[in-house]
Design a protein around this motif. Structure first.
Motif, short mmCIF file in Angstrom:
data_model
loop_
_atom_site.label_atom_id
_atom_site.label_comp_id
_atom_site.label_asym_id
_atom_site.label_seq_id
_atom_site.Cartn_x
_atom_site.Cartn_y
_atom_site.Cartn_z
N ILE A 1 -7.76 -6.58 -5.57
CA ILE A 1 -7.74 -5.11 -5.53
C ILE A 1 -9.19 -4.58 -5.55
O ILE A 1 -9.56 -3.71 -4.77
CB ILE A 1 -6.94 -4.53 -6.72
N VAL B 1 -0.96 -0.11 -5.15
CA VAL B 1 -2.35 -0.55 -5.23
C VAL B 1 -3.27 0.57 -4.72
O VAL B 1 -2.98 1.18 -3.71
CB VAL B 1 -2.53 -1.83 -4.38
N VAL B 2 -4.34 0.82 -5.45
CA VAL B 2 -5.40 1.70 -4.95
C VAL B 2 -6.59 0.80 -4.62
O VAL B 2 -7.21 0.27 -5.54
CB VAL B 2 -5.81 2.75 -6.01
N PRO B 3 -6.88 0.58 -3.34
CA PRO B 3 -7.92 -0.38 -2.98
C PRO B 3 -9.24 -0.08 -3.68
O PRO B 3 -9.68 1.07 -3.73
CB PRO B 3 -8.04 -0.24 -1.47
N ASP C 1 -6.65 1.68 -11.68
CA ASP C 1 -5.81 2.79 -11.25
C ASP C 1 -4.58 2.32 -10.49
O ASP C 1 -3.77 3.13 -10.04
CB ASP C 1 -6.60 3.75 -10.34
N SER C 2 -4.47 0.99 -10.33
CA SER C 2 -3.38 0.46 -9.51
C SER C 2 -2.19 0.09 -10.39
O SER C 2 -2.33 -0.64 -11.37
CB SER C 2 -3.84 -0.79 -8.76
N ALA D 1 1.99 4.55 -4.66
CA ALA D 1 1.33 3.34 -4.15
C ALA D 1 1.21 2.30 -5.27
O ALA D 1 0.92 2.65 -6.42
CB ALA D 1 -0.04 3.69 -3.61
N LYS E 1 -9.80 -0.11 -6.83
CA LYS E 1 -9.66 0.37 -8.20
C LYS E 1 -8.49 -0.30 -8.93
O LYS E 1 -7.40 0.27 -9.01
CB LYS E 1 -9.46 1.89 -8.20
N LEU F 1 0.83 -1.21 0.00
CA LEU F 1 0.00 0.00 0.00
C LEU F 1 0.87 1.26 0.00
O LEU F 1 0.52 2.27 -0.59
CB LEU F 1 -0.94 -0.01 1.21
#
Lengths: 429, 646
Positions: free
Chosen positions: B109, B71-73, B78-79, B69, B75, B62
């Motif tokens: 995700i 990972v975008v939780p 967008d990760s 980052a 999304k 994260l």
């Protein structure tokens, strides 16, 4: 299996127009030969391991100052050996002498591990020895003979702990050496108690009994057991096992190698290499000459010098020299005369890993070469130091073993035989 | 009856009864980390963190690296992690992530990039269960998994197979012909449980389990000529036979002090020494980590662990507890072997040294480990520091922490090892690699058995009873249609055949040949020298010859090679039929009788009808009965059936 991998590599590399693209760059010539259908003789190594610490001062690098011996000229002008080794001196044209061994470890057992594996033991990761690697890389998996034989040539002098054991580590137990504790007897337990016919009957009953058990309870262990027995039976019945029988050698040759266990070990090593064994290590124990090396080495040289010279000649006569590497090594050398009194007043009394000597011959090694120089006392390397990894990389280079090939340890850690910085001694080729 | 027991079990242990879990969103540790481990951690782990990115823990993912980052939780698109994997931009090697695994990452995700729920370890306060009830729990957990995977279980083993297995596993050697005949002939429905009780009551129980445990350390010794392990084995055998708790036994090992003659368990430190037999804190830390905690701390000796979040300081903090332990010989300069601490005693009349803020150890500055020279304070893995008193041994507080009832690492590692002793594999494999990156095959069952072990006061006999009474243990090792596919071994669908250890093999040869020792006859010309220590026993000479250099025992891996096969085949000590062939020659009334007797003595079973016919025909063909019997014994001894625990 091995052949097909090589072939695939060759096709891929060929298609890409890459030359020498294997990680270390030497696989190609052999692949090319194989592809042309021209079989090259498999390469082998006879490693003469002088366990205990062989004095360089009384063998191949006599110091300018404080020497205890006269020197003899060798076949190469300007290169001199200790007076005890005139016959090997006469073969200096075949030898690459490494005078700058500088390995940094002077504790017997640890140094033996270092000189065989390239690493100081750390208790965490196990490393295979060069012989185990040769077994894995040069030995055909279905060979009738073992791919790594370790011959005990006896002890002549002061012991220095247990015999070095070459643990196969991540390569697995099938690459452990097959031990020969007495060259005159060969591999133990090869003779059955029964006559051939009776033995075959019992073995046939065993095979019949084994088949349904293997089918009902298949397991890797049961399969490995069966494979061991098949291989053992193959050995028992193999004509190739004659390689272990020194009595099959003409009397003249046996006499020439002499009555010592060392001489017999060399003869056995030659027979094994001739029969296709890729790696034979001959260990002569007893070199821990704390009381002074001069008399001990005079005694040993009386059989070492003629028999090792004979081995080189014999390999040449049989057309094996160009494909067989002969290495003479130890775990370290011995101290120069550091002081005029006290412990180190005697030349060669102590362990010394800062400046010492090994040599190699055959298998494409450039003969008549001297790599490295030492100072007048023989205490410091003044030119071209060679460490344990470079020494082993040079052996690998001669044997065409890729020492950067990746294996996986049990823990899933990628392992290579030698580290990323290891380079062969290029002057040797 | 069966049903009633299940209900009882459910009342006693609701956690396992509720183990049939509904499908869940992917979790980082169980689902995502294995994929990252296989494809990403070489470059983004403990050794290398390319572009500043570390993917070993959820927090680190994260946080991300230099590009932000990973990972975008919620999304995936967008990760960065998804973008790189989806287009196969990463990994840069040919080892691309499969579509199925990509789907796992994307779902994880999308569902919020969650980790597993971490439950705080609760101290077990309940009494131990009844072995038969615990055995049912084991079976429920194993059978549920088999059903879910649609893998059929092999049926219950016949009496003979169970007999040989339980003898070899519990007392280390097969039954004699007489013992086998007695068990096979008994009609008692409860005879298996009674046999387990009888074996656990015999001295050989402690002898065998003690020997196996000591060998874990003895065989890992770096020095090539370690002190003989017999005193340590004898000591541990006594502890086990007296029924002492595994926690107390472990504390005694780790805190051993004094001459080996008085405290033989001190040999533990000799087996964790360096090449020169000097006790080595780093080797102790590595092996204690692997064996008693089940974690591969040793990778963190030189650098942070590449695949899990062990830090180099975790390793050295543990090593620091052992910084003062030394060989008595080197401290006192006497020839008495033993364990001593360097500055444990305060000399009379001298002021005790000031208390230390921390016990510390320095990372050796030898160019091998990173951070050479750095001082690391003693500490346990959960970060807590233990009190440091320079006048006292540092080991007892560590041993107390290690063996505390709430240290789940200790109980789980022990249960996993004992389970593997019986099943040939643990719930976690390798046995020393617990961690989020390597999930157990039966997590709830492992936890439940660890709790049971704690509840019983770390009673090894209790654990052995629970395990050996289960159907899972009593299954045949024969395959059933459909359960020999890859992966089925991790479900315990059939018993895995285990390889006899060299000591078991020696004992099995003695039992089969009905002789006290199998060894070449002593040379009558050689007189024993009273000044020298007595020569090693034939058994230990045999064991050393039947292990490769530096080889540890692996339960299901045959490590013997061709030289061993040749020796078993041709060494007269093993293949002339022993007293067995003589006894059979004297007593058997017919070739068939003789075959029956030899099967029972060597393999603990009677021959099948086909085997009886075939072997009897072989016997009749040989010149003399004595020869015939010796050869039948030869065949049986050299079979894989003899070499394996069925």
């Amino acid at each position: 299996m091995r052949e097909s991998i090589l072939r695939r590599d060759f096709l891929r590399l060929g298609a890409a127009g890459v030359v020498g693209a294997s990680p270390s760059g030497w696989l190609l010539p052999r692949v090319a030969l194989a592809a042309e259908g021209r079989a090259e003789r498999p390469r082998s190594c006879i490693m003469l391991h002088m366990q205990g610490g062989m004095s360089q001062h009384h063998t191949f690098t006599v110091p300018e100052l404080k020497a205890e011996n006269a020197q003899v000229d060798t076949a190469v002008p300007g290169v001199k050996f200790c007076e005890y080794f005139p016959k090997l001196g006469a073969r200096m044209n075949d030898i690459c002498l490494i005078r700058g061994m500088s390995t940094g470890n002077s504790v017997h057992e640890r140094a033996r591990v270092l000189m065989h594996t390239g690493y100081n033991p750390n208790g965490t990761v196990g490393y295979p020895s060069v012989g185990n690697v040769a077994s894995a890389e040069l030995g055909p998996p279905d060979a009738e003979l073992p791919n790594f034989v370790s011959v005990y040539a006896g002890a002549d002098g002061l012991g220095s702990g247990p015999l070095h054991r070459n643990a196969p580590a991540y390569l697995g137990p099938k690459h452990a050496p097959v031990p020969v504790t007495d060259p005159a007897r060969g591999i133990e337990n090869l003779k059955t108690a029964l006559g051939a016919g009776e033995f075959d009957e019992a073995a046939a009953l065993l095979a019949e009994f084994e088949a349904p058990a293997q089918a009902a309870r298949p397991s890797a262990a049961a399969a490995a057991h069966l494979a061991n027995y098949k291989k053992a039976l193959q050995l028992l019945r193999s004509d190739k096992m004659k390689a272990f029988d020194l009595d099959r050698e003409p009397l003249r040759t046996r006499d020439a190698y002499g009555k010592t266990q060392f001489g017999k070990s060399l003869l056995l090593a030659r027979r094994l290499v001739e029969a296709g064994v890729p790696f034979v290590e001959v260990t002569l124990d007893g070199w821990d000459d704390h009381g002074g090396a001069v008399n001990n080495i005079k005694r040993r040289a009386a059989y070492l010098d003629p028999t090792i010279s004979l081995l080189i000649d014999d390999l040449k006569v049989r057309g094996l020299f160009d494909s067989t590497l002969v290495v003479m090594m130890s775990e370290f050398g011995r101290t120069p005369q550091l002081r005029d009194s006290g412990y180190n007043q005697t030349l060669g009394a102590g362990h010394y890993a800062t400046a010492w000597t090994t040599w190699m011959a055959g298998c494409g090694v450039r003969g008549g070469t001297v790599v490295g120089k030492v100072d007048a006392k023989g205490g410091e390397v003044t030119d071209r130091p060679v460490n344990a990894q470079e020494f082993l990389a040079t052996i690998c280079r001669a044997l065409r073993i890729d020492f950067r090939k990746e294996y996986l340890s049990k823990e899933g850690r990628p392992m290579t035989f030698l580290g990323p910085k290891a380079e062969p001694v290029k002057e040797a080729f | 009856m069966r049903r009633a027991l299940f209900c009882l079990a459910a009342l006693l242990f609701p956690a396992v009864a509720a183990a049939a879990e509904p499908p869940k969103a992917p979790a980082f540790e169980a689902d995502v980390l294995p994929v990252l481990n296989a494809h990403c951690l070489q470059c983004h782990g403990g050794v290398h963190q390319k572009n500043g990115l570390d993917l070993r823990t959820l927090a680190a993912v994260l946080k991300g690296g230099k590009s932000g980052a990973a990972v975008v939780p919620g999304k995936p698109d967008d990760s960065l992690l998804w973008q790189k994997l989806a287009k196969d931009e990463m990994p840069k090697t040919d080892n691309k992530v499969s579509d199925a695994n990509k789907k796992v990452i994307r779902e994880w995700i999308a569902s919020g990039a969650k980790g597993a729920e971490k439950k705080a370890a609760a101290v077990v306060e309940r009494p131990a269960g009844r072995p038969a009830d615990v055995a049912k729990l084991i079976d429920k957990a194993i059978d549920d998994r088999l059903r879910a995977a649609k893998v059929p279980a092999s049926p219950r083993a016949e009496d003979a197979e169970f007999l040989r297995r339980v003898y070899l596993d519990v007392v280390g050697k097969p039954p004699t012909a007489e013992q086998a005949a007695a068990f096979l002939g008994a009609a008692d429905a409860d005879k298996r449980a009674k046999l387990v009780d009888a074996l656990l009551a015999s001295e050989d129980y402690g002898r065998h389990l003690g020997e196996r445990w000591v060998n874990v350390f003895y065989l890992a010794t770096v020095n090539q000529s370690p002190r003989p392990p017999e005193p340590f084995k004898g000591w541990l055998a006594k502890q086990l036979n007296e029924g002492r708790g595994w926690d107390a036994v472990t504390r005694d090992v780790l805190t051993a002090t004094g001459p080996i003659d008085d405290a033989p368990q001190g040999l533990f430190f000799y087996y964790n020494g360096d090449m020169n037999s000097q006790f080595a804190p780093k080797i102790l830390a590595g092996n204690i980590g692997q064996v008693y905690l089940g974690v591969q701390l040793q990778c963190a000796e030189c650098h942070d662990h590449p695949f899990s979040d062990w830090k180099q300081t975790d390793f050295w903090s543990l090593a620091a507890f052992f910084g003062q332990v030394a060989r008595m010989e080197s401290v006192e300069n006497k020839n008495t072997p033993g364990v001593k601490e360097r500055h444990l005693e305060v000399k009379p009349g001298k002021k005790p040294p000031a208390p230390l803020k921390d016990i510390t150890i320095s990372i050796p500055n030898d160019g091998e480990a990173r951070n050479g020279g750095k001082k690391v304070p003693a500490g346990v893995l959960d970060g807590a520091r233990l009190a440091a008193d320079p006048t006292r041994s540092h080991r007892p507080p560590f041993a107390e922490w290690l063996t505390a009832r709430d240290n789940r690492l200790f109980a789980r590692a022990a249960v996993n090892r004992f389970w593997a002793h019986f099943f040939g594999r643990g719930f976690v494999n390798p046995l020393n690699d617990f961690g989020d990156h390597n999930a157990p095959s039966h997590p709830a069952l492992l936890d439940e058995l660890a709790d049971e072990f704690v509840a019983s006061g770390f009673d090894v006999r209790h654990l052995v009873r629970c395990v050996t009474l289960s159907d899972a243990y009593q299954r045949t090792s024969k395959i059933a249609p459909g359960n020999d596919k890859p992966g089925a071994e991790a479900l315990f669908a059939r018993m895995a055949p285990k390889v006899l250890t060299p000591e078991q093999l020696y004992d099995a040869l003695c039992v089969a040949l009905e002789v006290p020792e199998v060894a070449p006859p002593a040379d009558p010309k050689k007189k024993p020298n009273p000044k020298l220590p007595p020569p090693p026993s034939p058994r230990s000479v045999f064991a050393a010859a039947f292990r490769g250099p530096g080889e540890a025992d692996e339960p299901t891996e045959l490590k013997l090679g061709v030289p061993h096969a040749l020796r078993l085949m041709n060494d007269p000590a093993f293949n002339t039929g022993g007293k067995l062939a003589e006894r059979v020659a004297a007593a058997a009334k017919s070739p068939g009788d003789a075959v029956d007797a030899m099967f029972l003595a060597v393999l603990s079973r009677r021959p099948t009808a086909a085997e009886r016919t075939k072997f009897a025909a072989f016997v009749e063909k040989q010149k003399t009965p004595r020869d015939a019997h010796a050869r039948v014994v030869w065949v049986l001894l050299n079979s894989s059936e003899f070499m394996l625990v069925p």
